[in-house]
Write an enzyme that holds these catalytic residues in place. Sequence first.
Site, PDB file in Angstrom:
ATOM      1  N   ASP A 137       1.058  -1.186   0.164  1.00 59.23           N
ATOM      2  CA  ASP A 137       0.227  -0.246   0.186  1.00 59.23           C
ATOM      3  C   ASP A 137       0.764   0.975   0.453  1.00 59.23           C
ATOM      4  OD1 ASP A 137       1.066   0.191   2.556  1.00 59.23           O
ATOM      5  OD2 ASP A 137      -1.177   0.474   3.554  1.00 59.23           O
ATOM      6  N   SER A 138       2.523   1.080   0.421  1.00 55.18           N
ATOM      7  CA  SER A 138       3.478   1.716  -0.019  1.00 55.18           C
ATOM      8  C   SER A 138       3.180   3.079  -1.428  1.00 55.18           C
ATOM      9  CB  SER A 138       4.792   2.042  -0.528  1.00 55.18           C
ATOM     10  OG  SER A 138       5.079   0.488  -0.737  1.00 55.18           O
TER      11      SER A 138
ATOM     12  N   ASP B 122      -1.009  -6.015   0.286  1.00 56.39           N
ATOM     13  CA  ASP B 122      -1.155  -5.332   0.865  1.00 56.39           C
ATOM     14  C   ASP B 122      -2.566  -5.251   1.035  1.00 56.39           C
ATOM     15  OD1 ASP B 122       0.679  -5.265   2.980  1.00 56.39           O
ATOM     16  OD2 ASP B 122       1.041  -3.815   1.927  1.00 56.39           O
TER      17      ASP B 122
ATOM     18  N   LYS C 242      -1.085  -9.207   2.636  1.00 56.38           N
ATOM     19  CA  LYS C 242      -0.751  -8.888   3.830  1.00 56.38           C
ATOM     20  C   LYS C 242      -0.960  -7.902   5.066  1.00 56.38           C
ATOM     21  CE  LYS C 242       3.298  -6.270   3.651  1.00 56.38           C
ATOM     22  NZ  LYS C 242       2.725  -5.183   3.754  1.00 56.38           N
TER      23      LYS C 242
ATOM     24  N   GLU D 259      -1.591  -5.733   8.263  1.00 61.92           N
ATOM     25  CA  GLU D 259      -0.794  -4.975   9.785  1.00 61.92           C
ATOM     26  C   GLU D 259      -1.287  -5.241  10.593  1.00 61.92           C
ATOM     27  OE1 GLU D 259       0.562  -0.909   8.959  1.00 61.92           O
ATOM     28  OE2 GLU D 259       0.972  -1.449   6.894  1.00 61.92           O
TER      29      GLU D 259
ATOM     30  N   GLU E  52       9.030  -4.243  10.094  1.00 61.88           N
ATOM     31  CA  GLU E  52       9.724  -3.512   9.605  1.00 61.88           C
ATOM     32  C   GLU E  52      10.219  -2.374  10.495  1.00 61.88           C
ATOM     33  OE1 GLU E  52       6.863  -0.710   6.507  1.00 61.88           O
ATOM     34  OE2 GLU E  52       8.066   0.884   7.222  1.00 61.88           O
TER      35      GLU E  52
END
Length: 277
Positions: free
Chosen positions: A43-44, A82, A112, A114, A181
């Site tokens: 999602d960057s 993401d 993925k 978080e 991270e």
Amino acid sequence: MKNTAVAFREAKGQKKLVMLTAYDYSTARVMDAAGVDALLVGDSLGMVMLGHEDTLSVTLDDMARHCAAVARGAQKALVVCDMPFMSYHTGVEDCVRNAGRLVGEGRAQAVKLEGGADFAAEVRALVRASVPVMGHLGLTPQSVNALGGYRVQGKSAAAAKKLLDDARALQDAGAFALVLECVPAALAARITAVLEIPVIGIGAGPGCDGQVLVWQDMAGMNSGHLPRFVKRFGEVDCALRDAVQNYAREVRAGAFPADEHCYPLPQDVEKILKKLK
Ligand code: KIV
């Protein structure tokens, strides 16, 4: 042969795993041909592709569209997508439905998300629905407002223990791999040694099972501030700027297009054309 989440997991201890972000078909093809193990549609993309200041505005539609493009370009690499902000926070059902879109429309082979033990139920539900899950701990950019900024995580004994507990919780819930991270290298190495699933580091030192970077950062396509953990392996921005400047110079000078870039008209048609007023 196409890489899979199962093979990715089994590679722990066999080789260092190489993951890069990708957001479109063309770059995915280049990275796939270069032999990366996995492509992360991160999602960057909100920042590096869409120009947002953080990842919070990225939508499920954005992720599904970009993931489908990457999947079309990835013949071998595992494609991980993401789950964007708020696509898995509102309940297990929403989480599974939204992941289903990333797998069905986006052709992701894994998703993925978080977060740690708090999201174990979501990870379990996804695994039950046959969606492989990669966890993401440490600096979790979707929590930037709660964390108070982009900071190194796990620096106190309590925070380090919580990270270890969260990592175990994700593994126990069925995650096949974990991204760590921005955590101190020694802590990342400890988590990597304790877990049975591969740990992929970004700003987490060399003791992880593999590494991931945002491709614009590592290839020199990002001229802004780079975090300490980024190494520039190329100068893509310079190469692109040079190409654009050369193109502009030749267009302005009338040197491009040259004969070899033009389609000839058949001679008989040319003769007729000359007679036309
Ligand atoms: O969105 C992303 O690119 C990521 C990586 C930084 C791990 O999550």
